[in-house]
Scaffold this active site. Structure first.
Site: not given
Length: 385
Positions: A247, A273, A284
């Site tokens: 798992e 955007r 940056q």
């Protein structure tokens, strides 16, 4: 059967085109969700089985795909990249890694024939019943008992956080059979939901992965035939430990895939955007945040792939590498989810975008399969620290 023997036997595979598995899986999951709604109900479970995810690493002789761990990671990363509900994928992974694999690795021939084909084709959904309210990572502290009674055991106790519990047909249950035997005092059983004395509680209300249901399950004087023991009496902790190696190694692939989706979504958003007359990706502060997200994802993927290879190749170090992979991937997913929400700004705080969904899922991932503090302890011991 020892854990090492079980792992080596599981390595036999059949040539299955992973691209075919990936395409089939995504299509089946999308169709099942469209037909049954967002929650992974029992009615929707067949769609998960049709996706092929519930038997990825089960030998083909029992209806599985027979993939080795590395190939299974490849499939799950790709599926999680394209299917946006971590809960459905976690439910499939819990069924496969914590229930089907212990049977495949340690079950008798009769147990395998009785349960594995049905667990791979969707006739049976399974839940792992180990955790207790007062015994999470402390496997030696189980209060659930299984008392020998002739050809049966009488099982009594309550388990919690049973993933798939509300929809499960069978449970892999761990119980104390010898209070004086320490680590060798627990035994693993297969218990069917419909036997008298099994009570399945209501679903827990979780912060993340709401689509996969989990609950408490109570066993009140449940009579379990002795032939439903997985492995041998007293091997429960060894079997559970090995299931956690599987798992911790393979389940983080789901987070790696979702991280990839988040990075792509946030990068596309930052390109489109505009603020102050230019795309926000030109700042940056944004571009470097995206770069850190991508680096974190890549590092996590390498940890997971390394652990997948070690799971069958490294008889001594696989537990440590599994813990390192689980820790690295879950912590990276938290960081990527949080950073993604920052890139998205106000939109990142709205429910439903991939970054916030990843963050909520990743917070839970820090706890399942053993908390991340436990993983650090395992890695430290492996270092000799």
């Amino acid at each position: 059967m020892s854990a090492a023997t079980g792992l080596s036997e599981s390595a036999s595979t059949v040539p299955v085109p992973t691209s075919t598995l990936i395409d089939r899986a995504v299509a089946a999951l999308v169709d099942a969700r469209s037909d049954h709604g967002d929650v992974l109900t029992r009615a929707a479970w067949q769609g998960v089985a049709d996706a092929g995810l519930v038997g990825l690493t089960v030998p083909s002789a029992y209806g599985g795909a027979g993939l080795d761990p590395a190939a299974a990671v490849e499939v799950l990363v790709a599926v999680a990249r394209d299917f946006d509900d971590s809960g459905w994928l976690f439910g499939a992974g819990a069924h496969l890694l914590a229930c089907a694999m212990p049977l495949a690795l340690h079950g008798s021939a009769a147990l395998k024939e009785r349960y594995l084909p049905a667990m791979c084709d969707g006739r049976l959904a399974a839940g792992n019943a180990m955790t207790e309210a007062a015994a999470g990572s402390d496997v030696a502290g189980l209060s659930t008992t299984a008392t020998p009674a002739g050809p049966e055991y009488v099982l009594t106790g309550t388990k919690t956080f049973v993933t798939n519990g509300p929809v499960a047909d069978v449970f892999v249950v761990y119980a104390q059979t010898d209070a004086d035997a320490g680590f060798l005092g627990n035994t693993a059983f297969v218990v069917e939901r419909e036997v008298p004395g099994v009570t399945v509680g209501p679903a827990h209300d979780k912060v993340g992965m709401e689509s996969v249901l989990a609950c408490a399950v109570t066993f009140d004087g449940v009579r379990v035939p002795a032939d439903r023991v997985i492995g041998a009496p007293g091997q429960g902790n060894l079997i559970f430990q090995e299931s956690m190696w599987w798992e911790r190694t393979i389940m983080p692939a789901l987070l790696v895939g979702r991280m990839d989706a988040v990075v792509r979504h946030c990068t596309a958003f930052a390109r489109s955007r505009e603020q102050f007359g230019r795309p926000v990706v030109a700042f940056q502060a944004v571009s470097h945040r995206l770069a850190r997200m991508e680096i974190a994802r890549r590092v996590a993927e390498q940890y997971v792939l390394h652990a997948a290879t070690s799971l069958v190749a490294d008889s001594h170090g696989r537990g440590t590498t599994a813990s390192a992979a689980k820790y690295a991937a879950t912590e990276a997913a938290v960081a990527v989810g949080e950073a993604g929400m920052e890139v998205l700004g106000g939109a990142g705080y709205l429910r439903g975008n991939p970054a916030e969904a990843l963050l909520r899922a990743a917070l839970g991932a820090r706890a399942y399969s053993g908390t991340n503090d436990v993983q650090l302890e395992i890695v430290a011991r492996g270092m000799g620290a």
